[in-house]
Write a protein that holds these residues in place. Structure first.
Motif, short mmCIF file in Angstrom:
data_model
loop_
_atom_site.label_atom_id
_atom_site.label_comp_id
_atom_site.label_asym_id
_atom_site.label_seq_id
_atom_site.Cartn_x
_atom_site.Cartn_y
_atom_site.Cartn_z
N UNK A 19 0.98 -0.93 -0.08
CA UNK A 19 -0.01 -0.47 -0.16
C UNK A 19 1.27 1.05 0.38
N UNK A 20 1.58 1.51 1.32
CA UNK A 20 2.57 2.10 0.86
C UNK A 20 3.57 2.62 -0.84
N UNK A 27 1.45 9.62 -5.36
CA UNK A 27 1.51 11.08 -4.88
C UNK A 27 0.60 11.67 -4.08
N UNK A 28 0.10 10.02 -3.23
CA UNK A 28 -0.67 10.37 -2.03
C UNK A 28 -0.02 10.04 -1.09
N UNK A 29 -1.13 9.93 0.06
CA UNK A 29 0.11 9.82 1.48
C UNK A 29 -1.16 7.97 2.37
N UNK A 30 -0.41 7.89 2.37
CA UNK A 30 -1.19 5.91 3.05
C UNK A 30 -2.29 6.53 2.97
N UNK A 31 -2.70 7.22 4.36
CA UNK A 31 -3.80 7.53 4.57
C UNK A 31 -5.10 7.59 3.95
N UNK A 32 -4.59 8.22 2.84
CA UNK A 32 -4.89 8.93 1.20
C UNK A 32 -5.46 8.00 0.59
N UNK A 33 -4.83 7.39 0.06
CA UNK A 33 -4.50 5.36 -0.81
C UNK A 33 -5.47 4.71 0.07
N UNK A 34 -5.82 4.22 0.98
CA UNK A 34 -6.53 3.51 1.71
C UNK A 34 -7.72 4.10 1.53
N UNK A 35 -8.07 5.40 1.87
CA UNK A 35 -9.29 5.95 1.80
C UNK A 35 -10.10 5.96 0.09
N UNK A 36 -9.26 5.68 -1.03
CA UNK A 36 -9.44 6.27 -2.18
C UNK A 36 -9.42 4.01 -2.35
N UNK A 37 -8.86 3.21 -1.82
CA UNK A 37 -9.79 2.29 -2.02
C UNK A 37 -10.63 1.46 -1.63
#
Length: 52
Positions: A19-20, A27-37
């Motif tokens: 995920x990282x 170019x997203x934060x880890x938090x933003x990536x999790x929310x996006x998914x």
């Protein structure tokens, strides 16, 4: 998003690393990536329940 909630999330190390890496390439934060998914999965689930 009207209100935000904080949670503590435990992930297997290999999933965290993946995920990282995905977040970094997008170019997203880890938090933003999790929310996006998660939002993408929610949309897909909602679409599945609406299909005849």
């Amino acid at each position: 998003m009207d209100e935000e909630k904080r949670i503590t999330l435990r992930l297997p190390a290999d999933l965290h690393a993946w995920l990282a890496a995905q977040a970094k390439s997008a170019r997203r934060s880890l938090n933003s990536e999790i929310v996006y998914r998660l939002e993408g999965e929610r949309t897909a689930a909602e679409t599945d329940t609406e299909s005849p």
